[in-house]
Design a protein around this motif. Sequence first.
Motif, PDB file in Angstrom:
ATOM      1  N   PRO A   1      16.673 -10.944  -5.571  1.00  0.00           N
ATOM      2  CA  PRO A   1      18.070 -10.666  -5.926  1.00  0.00           C
ATOM      3  C   PRO A   1      18.547  -9.299  -5.452  1.00  0.00           C
ATOM      4  CG  PRO A   1      16.867 -11.583  -7.795  1.00  0.00           C
ATOM      5  CD  PRO A   1      15.850 -11.287  -6.742  1.00  0.00           C
ATOM      6  N   GLY A   2      17.653  -8.313  -5.423  1.00  0.00           N
ATOM      7  CA  GLY A   2      18.048  -6.987  -4.972  1.00  0.00           C
ATOM      8  C   GLY A   2      18.475  -6.987  -3.516  1.00  0.00           C
ATOM      9  N   ALA A   3      17.674  -7.642  -2.667  1.00  0.00           N
ATOM     10  CA  ALA A   3      18.012  -7.738  -1.251  1.00  0.00           C
ATOM     11  C   ALA A   3      19.267  -8.590  -1.054  1.00  0.00           C
ATOM     12  CB  ALA A   3      16.838  -8.324  -0.465  1.00  0.00           C
ATOM     13  N   PHE A   4      19.417  -9.618  -1.857  1.00  0.00           N
ATOM     14  CA  PHE A   4      20.621 -10.470  -1.816  1.00  0.00           C
ATOM     15  C   PHE A   4      21.860  -9.612  -2.066  1.00  0.00           C
ATOM     16  CE2 PHE A   4      23.935 -13.119  -3.472  1.00  0.00           C
ATOM     17  CZ  PHE A   4      23.767 -14.372  -2.915  1.00  0.00           C
ATOM     18  N   THR A   5      21.813  -8.806  -3.113  1.00  0.00           N
ATOM     19  CA  THR A   5      22.944  -7.948  -3.461  1.00  0.00           C
ATOM     20  C   THR A   5      23.228  -6.928  -2.367  1.00  0.00           C
ATOM     21  OG1 THR A   5      22.390  -8.205  -5.807  1.00  0.00           O
ATOM     22  CG2 THR A   5      23.866  -6.375  -5.211  1.00  0.00           C
ATOM     23  N   LEU A   6      22.176  -6.350  -1.806  1.00  0.00           N
ATOM     24  CA  LEU A   6      22.352  -5.359  -0.746  1.00  0.00           C
ATOM     25  C   LEU A   6      23.000  -5.984   0.485  1.00  0.00           C
ATOM     26  CD1 LEU A   6      21.895  -2.529   0.382  1.00  0.00           C
ATOM     27  CD2 LEU A   6      19.605  -3.267   1.099  1.00  0.00           C
ATOM     28  N   ALA A   7      22.519  -7.161   0.896  1.00  0.00           N
ATOM     29  CA  ALA A   7      23.095  -7.831   2.056  1.00  0.00           C
ATOM     30  C   ALA A   7      24.562  -8.178   1.816  1.00  0.00           C
ATOM     31  CB  ALA A   7      22.298  -9.100   2.376  1.00  0.00           C
TER      32      ALA A   7
END
Length: 235
Positions: free
Chosen positions: A33-39
């Motif tokens: 989820p962290g990478a999802f939010t960053l992207a």
Amino acid sequence: MSSQTIIMLLVALGGPVVVAGGVWYWCRRPFGPGAFTLAFFLGALVVLPAIRLGNGVEPSIAGLIEHYYLNELIGQFLTTALPEELGKGLVALLMIWILRKTPAPLTWLAAGAVSYCGFACLEGMLGALGNEGLLKTLLGRSIGACFHCSWGIIMTWFAWKGWQQGQSRFWTWPFALLVPTALHTIGNASLMEIPPGANEHLPVLSGMAAGLITLTLAGRSLYAARRVPTLDGAR
């Protein structure tokens, strides 16, 4: 802020999140989820520079060609499609570099889908705060999120093939930019206001064809990526 504006903002936010989440899940959740939010966030950041770049180019190409449709195509290509696809594509590649999972095509496609949906989200929210009507936001921005996502999938699929297969597929790198840009251009041009007496079928039919090709290429890319064996041989 009126209740209608709040609804429009929620739709502009919720549509791209749902579309991006669906593709991310289909790609077997290749990052957290962290990478999802960053992207998603980095994709949204591209909106403002893309708008500024397009506005800077627009005065120099006004009325460049007499034919109404060709002039619209050139305008959409230079002021909208090319700046947007270039910016979103760089964000997707940046995310792939950050994730350090370059062998897996599903990671590339998910990164592209989420980044491009982030762009669609902020673009839709700015439209909701501007002069867009309720119907355009509810329907147009929701459909637009699907197309932005599809362009991201197409871009990253071609880019992955170019990275994975090196010189034997060098032609896929320019395709990664040009194919979604061309489809974006034709799709946007189909929404133009038709001059009196002009052929009204040409933009509409071209836009329908571009939309069908976009969704078909994106779907085929997703299925093809799912069939690529992973490092442990699983599919």
